[in-house]
Write an enzyme that holds these catalytic residues in place. Structure first.
Site, PDB file in Angstrom:
ATOM      1  NE  ARG A   1      -2.079   8.468  -9.657  1.00  0.00           N
ATOM      2  CZ  ARG A   1      -2.840   8.061  -8.646  1.00  0.00           C
ATOM      3  NH1 ARG A   1      -2.282   7.633  -7.540  1.00  0.00           N
ATOM      4  NH2 ARG A   1      -4.148   8.103  -8.754  1.00  0.00           N
TER       5      ARG A   1
ATOM      6  CG  PHE B   1      -3.900  15.390   1.118  1.00  0.00           C
ATOM      7  CD1 PHE B   1      -4.802  14.345   1.228  1.00  0.00           C
ATOM      8  CD2 PHE B   1      -3.394  15.718  -0.136  1.00  0.00           C
ATOM      9  CE1 PHE B   1      -5.195  13.621   0.105  1.00  0.00           C
ATOM     10  CE2 PHE B   1      -3.791  15.009  -1.264  1.00  0.00           C
ATOM     11  CZ  PHE B   1      -4.693  13.963  -1.143  1.00  0.00           C
TER      12      PHE B   1
ATOM     13  CG  ASP C   1      -6.089   8.633   6.022  1.00  0.00           C
ATOM     14  OD1 ASP C   1      -5.562   9.200   6.987  1.00  0.00           O
ATOM     15  OD2 ASP C   1      -7.016   9.142   5.373  1.00  0.00           O
TER      16      ASP C   1
ATOM     17  CD  GLU D   1      -3.101   0.723   0.171  1.00  0.00           C
ATOM     18  OE1 GLU D   1      -2.497   1.610  -0.459  1.00  0.00           O
ATOM     19  OE2 GLU D   1      -4.345   0.627   0.137  1.00  0.00           O
ATOM     20  CG  ASP D   2      -1.048   4.678  -1.539  1.00  0.00           C
ATOM     21  OD1 ASP D   2      -1.731   4.022  -0.717  1.00  0.00           O
ATOM     22  OD2 ASP D   2      -1.577   5.425  -2.387  1.00  0.00           O
TER      23      ASP D   2
HETATM   24  P1  5GP Z   1      -8.145   4.757   4.274  1.00  0.00           P
HETATM   25  O1  5GP Z   1      -9.183   3.790   3.846  1.00  0.00           O
HETATM   26  O2  5GP Z   1      -7.003   4.173   5.056  1.00  0.00           O
HETATM   27  O3  5GP Z   1      -8.737   5.953   4.970  1.00  0.00           O
HETATM   28  O4  5GP Z   1      -7.594   5.421   2.948  1.00  0.00           O
HETATM   29  C1  5GP Z   1      -6.548   4.911   2.242  1.00  0.00           C
HETATM   30  C2  5GP Z   1      -6.466   5.602   0.905  1.00  0.00           C
HETATM   31  O5  5GP Z   1      -6.789   7.012   1.020  1.00  0.00           O
HETATM   32  C3  5GP Z   1      -5.035   5.561   0.414  1.00  0.00           C
HETATM   33  O6  5GP Z   1      -4.763   4.367  -0.294  1.00  0.00           O
HETATM   34  C4  5GP Z   1      -4.977   6.809  -0.435  1.00  0.00           C
HETATM   35  O7  5GP Z   1      -5.457   6.515  -1.719  1.00  0.00           O
HETATM   36  C5  5GP Z   1      -5.921   7.779   0.238  1.00  0.00           C
HETATM   37  N1  5GP Z   1      -5.175   8.698   1.125  1.00  0.00           N
HETATM   38  C6  5GP Z   1      -5.185   8.737   2.469  1.00  0.00           C
HETATM   39  N2  5GP Z   1      -4.380   9.696   2.938  1.00  0.00           N
HETATM   40  C7  5GP Z   1      -3.831  10.278   1.848  1.00  0.00           C
HETATM   41  C8  5GP Z   1      -2.885  11.364   1.677  1.00  0.00           C
HETATM   42  O8  5GP Z   1      -2.357  11.979   2.605  1.00  0.00           O
HETATM   43  N3  5GP Z   1      -2.579  11.668   0.383  1.00  0.00           N
HETATM   44  C9  5GP Z   1      -3.100  11.033  -0.690  1.00  0.00           C
HETATM   45  N4  5GP Z   1      -2.712  11.429  -1.897  1.00  0.00           N
HETATM   46  N5  5GP Z   1      -4.000  10.026  -0.557  1.00  0.00           N
HETATM   47  C10 5GP Z   1      -4.339   9.654   0.701  1.00  0.00           C
END
Ligand code: 5GP
Length: 174
Positions: free
Chosen positions: A163, A150, A101, A97-98
């Site tokens: 990206r 963010f 969050d 995963e990137d």
């Molecule tokens: P979660 O389900 O954990 O809330 O969200 C995960 C997804 O939200 C990540 O895979 C990403 O696509 C997006 N996301 C969450 N935080 C960030 C951030 O700081 N920057 C970006 N570009 N995407 C984020």
């Protein structure tokens, strides 16, 4: 208003950390093969770079999930946009995963993958924002823990842009 990006983690630090993660995974999976699942599109750069630093045999597959929401927040309702091409039953799977969050997307995804009976299922994320967690997820490999900002770059986008930045930056509007 213009988007301004302030460097948070340099290209050198990202590269170095990915090398260390690759070495750790190689050690942990010695004598085995690993099947990396790249969660598109954000994890693409990380997955490719990480795979180059893993010395045990590697296979790759790709999955794309969309979490309904606006550009900066996910809603938690997850839809599979592109499923895996291959069966993961009996494989040593590592989801790449990137960023983790809230953990909503991953808790859904990991549960879904677990139902497909991999031999093992691990999670490797480049970034983690622990302060934001609402859903418990067990992360096996973390690149960096970051504050609740963010971020873009190294695969992470804002409206599909940024990206390709080779570093991680905080996006603000000025
Ligand atoms: P979660 O389900 O954990 O809330 O969200 C995960 C997804 O939200 C990540 O895979 C990403 O696509 C997006 N996301 C969450 N935080 C960030 C951030 O700081 N920057 C970006 N570009 N995407 C984020």
């Amino acid at each position: 208003m213009a988007n301004v990006i302030k460097e948070l983690i340099s290209e050198k630090d990202v590269d170095e950390k990915i090398r260390i993660l690759g070495e750790q995974i190689s050690k942990d999976y010695e004598g085995k093969e690993v099947h990396l699942i790249c969660v598109l599109k954000g994890s693409i750069f990380f997955t490719c770079e990480l795979a180059k630093h893993i010395s045990v045999p590697v296979t790759l597959d790709f999955m794309s999930v969309s979490s309904y929401g606006n550009e900066k927040n996910s809603s938690g309702v997850v839809r599979i946009v592109k499923d895996l091409d291959e069966n993961i039953e009996g494989k040593e799977v590592i989801v790449i995963e990137d960023i983790v969050d809230t953990g909503r997307t991953l808790s859904y995804l990991l549960q879904l993958l677990q139902e497909r009976h991999p031999k093992s299922l691990a999670l490797c994320t480049l970034l983690d924002k622990p302060e934001r967690r609402t859903h418990e997820v067990e992360v096996d490999y973390t690149g960096f823990q970051i504050p609740d900002e963010f971020v873009v770059g190294y695969g992470l986008d804002y409206a599909q842009k940024y990206r390709n930045l080779p570093y991680i930056g905080v996006l603000t509007e000025e």
